[in-house]
Design a protein around this motif. Structure first.
Motif, PDB file in Angstrom:
ATOM      1  N   LEU A  69       0.824  -1.207   0.000  1.00  0.00           N
ATOM      2  CA  LEU A  69       0.000   0.000   0.000  1.00  0.00           C
ATOM      3  C   LEU A  69       0.862   1.263   0.000  1.00  0.00           C
ATOM      4  O   LEU A  69       0.585   2.225  -0.733  1.00  0.00           O
ATOM      5  N   LEU A  70       1.912   1.282   0.809  1.00  0.00           N
ATOM      6  CA  LEU A  70       2.807   2.440   0.845  1.00  0.00           C
ATOM      7  C   LEU A  70       3.463   2.672  -0.519  1.00  0.00           C
ATOM      8  O   LEU A  70       3.598   3.814  -0.973  1.00  0.00           O
ATOM      9  N   THR A  71       3.862   1.582  -1.167  1.00  0.00           N
ATOM     10  CA  THR A  71       4.442   1.690  -2.507  1.00  0.00           C
ATOM     11  C   THR A  71       3.429   2.284  -3.480  1.00  0.00           C
ATOM     12  O   THR A  71       3.758   3.138  -4.311  1.00  0.00           O
ATOM     13  N   ILE A 126       1.330   6.655  -6.900  1.00  0.00           N
ATOM     14  CA  ILE A 126       0.216   7.502  -7.316  1.00  0.00           C
ATOM     15  C   ILE A 126       0.547   8.976  -7.099  1.00  0.00           C
ATOM     16  O   ILE A 126       0.192   9.831  -7.920  1.00  0.00           O
ATOM     17  N   ALA A 127       1.228   9.302  -6.017  1.00  0.00           N
ATOM     18  CA  ALA A 127       1.637  10.689  -5.790  1.00  0.00           C
ATOM     19  C   ALA A 127       2.546  11.168  -6.917  1.00  0.00           C
ATOM     20  O   ALA A 127       2.388  12.295  -7.427  1.00  0.00           O
ATOM     21  N   ALA A 128       3.506  10.329  -7.326  1.00  0.00           N
ATOM     22  CA  ALA A 128       4.398  10.692  -8.429  1.00  0.00           C
ATOM     23  C   ALA A 128       3.620  10.836  -9.733  1.00  0.00           C
ATOM     24  O   ALA A 128       3.845  11.775 -10.514  1.00  0.00           O
ATOM     25  N   LEU A 129       2.684   9.925  -9.969  1.00  0.00           N
ATOM     26  CA  LEU A 129       1.885   9.961 -11.197  1.00  0.00           C
ATOM     27  C   LEU A 129       1.033  11.223 -11.268  1.00  0.00           C
ATOM     28  O   LEU A 129       0.977  11.888 -12.313  1.00  0.00           O
ATOM     29  N   VAL A 130       0.371  11.559 -10.175  1.00  0.00           N
ATOM     30  CA  VAL A 130      -0.480  12.750 -10.161  1.00  0.00           C
ATOM     31  C   VAL A 130       0.365  14.015 -10.339  1.00  0.00           C
ATOM     32  O   VAL A 130      -0.045  14.956 -11.032  1.00  0.00           O
ATOM     33  N   GLY A 131       1.553  14.027  -9.745  1.00  0.00           N
ATOM     34  CA  GLY A 131       2.447  15.165  -9.940  1.00  0.00           C
ATOM     35  C   GLY A 131       2.811  15.356 -11.398  1.00  0.00           C
ATOM     36  O   GLY A 131       2.777  16.492 -11.918  1.00  0.00           O
ATOM     37  N   VAL A 132       3.130  14.264 -12.083  1.00  0.00           N
ATOM     38  CA  VAL A 132       3.447  14.348 -13.518  1.00  0.00           C
ATOM     39  C   VAL A 132       2.211  14.757 -14.308  1.00  0.00           C
ATOM     40  O   VAL A 132       2.303  15.535 -15.271  1.00  0.00           O
ATOM     41  N   ALA A 148      -8.521   9.627  -2.075  1.00  0.00           N
ATOM     42  CA  ALA A 148      -7.555   8.942  -1.214  1.00  0.00           C
ATOM     43  C   ALA A 148      -8.171   7.705  -0.581  1.00  0.00           C
ATOM     44  O   ALA A 148      -7.528   6.648  -0.484  1.00  0.00           O
ATOM     45  N   GLY A 149      -9.436   7.817  -0.149  1.00  0.00           N
ATOM     46  CA  GLY A 149     -10.104   6.675   0.458  1.00  0.00           C
ATOM     47  C   GLY A 149     -10.257   5.511  -0.508  1.00  0.00           C
ATOM     48  O   GLY A 149     -10.001   4.360  -0.146  1.00  0.00           O
TER      49      GLY A 149
END
Length: 245
Positions: free
Chosen positions: A104-106, A111-117, A136-137
Motif C-alpha cells: 500500500l505504501l508503494t 500515485i503521488a508521483a503519477l499525479v504530480g506528472v 484517497a479513500g
C-alpha cells in the motif's frame, strides 16, 4: 510492534530493488507519457485526454507494483524465512499484514508521483478537499484489496517466478476497462466485459470524484468490489499461510 518491523523490512526490500521501483513507480509514468503525448490526440473522449486518463492510470499504478509483492511473499515461504520468523516469535498476522501495508505504501508513492506528472502535463480537476479525501479513500481501499489478493496469489504459487506471473492478469485488466478509452467506444463483447469487470466502477468513481460529480451507480459497485476482493484475498491468504507454514 512486529507488524511495524515487517512493514519496514518489506518496504526496504522493495526500495532496494531497482526493477521493483521501476515497475511500481516509473512504469506508470512512462505509460502516461506514452498515452498522453503519443496517442492522446487519437482518442476522442470529450475532455482533455490527460484529464480522462489520469484516474485510470492511478489504478494502473496500483496494479504495476503487485508483482514485487507476490514474489516477495513467495520467497519468504520457499526460502525458509518463515521458520526464522517463528523462532523470533513473529505472529502470522504480522507477516501477512506487513506485506500488504508495504504494498500500500508503494502504491501511494507511485500515485503521488503519477499525479504530480499529470499536473505537469496539464491535468486539471475541480475536486474539493472532500473530493480529494474521497479519492484517497478509494485508493487506500483498492490498495488494501489488491494487496491481500496479491499476497494470496504469492502464497499459492509454487515459486517466486510463477508468483510474479500470477499478477499479470491484474496488470492487464485495467487495459480492458474504461481506463484508456470509454467502454462504449469498444467493440461488442469487449464493451460488455469492460462495463462489468471490477476495475471500471472504481475508475469511474475516481473520475467522478475528481470532477466533483461522483455517481452512486459507480460508487456503490466500486466499494462492493473493493470489499469483496479484500475479503476473498484475506481469507485465502490466511488459509494458505496456515497450510504452508
Amino acid at each position: 510492534m512486529s507488524t511495524q518491523v515487517m512493514v519496514r523490512r518489506n518496504f526496504k526490500h522493495i526500495a532496494r530493488n531497482p526493477t521493483s521501483v521501476f515497475n511500481a513507480v516509473l512504469m506508470p509514468i512512462v505509460i502516461m507519457l506514452m498515452f498522453v503525448y503519443m496517442l492522446g490526440d487519437a482518442f476522442s473522449v470529450g475532455v482533455d485526454y490527460v484529464d480522462y486518463a489520469t484516474p485510470g492510470l492511478m489504478l494502473l499504478a496500483v496494479c504495476y507494483g503487485l508483482g514485487a509483492t507476490a514474489t516477495s511473499v513467495n520467497s519468504d515461504m520457499t526460502k525458509g524465512i518463515i521458520n526464522r520468523f517463528k523462532v523470533m516469535d513473529v505472529s502470522r498476522g504480522a507477516v501477512l499484514t506487513g506485506h500488504v501495508v508495504a504494498s500500500l505504501l508503494t502504491n501511494l508513492v507511485a500515485i503521488a508521483a503519477l499525479v504530480g506528472v499529470a499536473f505537469l502535463l496539464g491535468f486539471r480537476t475541480s475536486a474539493s478537499l472532500l473530493g480529494w479525501l474521497g479519492v484517497a479513500g478509494i485508493v487506500v481501499l483498492l490498495g488494501v484489496a489488491a494487496g491481500w489478493f496479491t499476497v494470496a496469489l504469492g502464497l499459492a504459487a509454487k515459486s517466486p517466478e510463477t508468483a510474479g506471473l500470477a499478477t499479470v492478469p491484474l496488470v492487464m485488466l485495467p487495459f480492458f476497462s474504461s481506463a484508456i478509452v470509454p467502454a462504449e467506444k469498444m467493440g461488442p463483447g469487449l464493451r460488455q466485459f469492460a462495463e462489468y469487470q471490477p476495475f471500471t466502477p472504481i475508475i469511474e468513481t475516481l473520475r467522478g470524484l475528481l470532477n466533483s460529480a461522483p455517481a452512486a451507480a459507480d460508487v456503490i459497485p466500486a466499494l462492493a468490489w473493493c470489499a469483496g476482493i479484500a475479503a476473498v484475498g484475506y481469507l485465502w491468504a490466511r488459509a494458505t499461510f496456515k497450510k504452508r507454514a
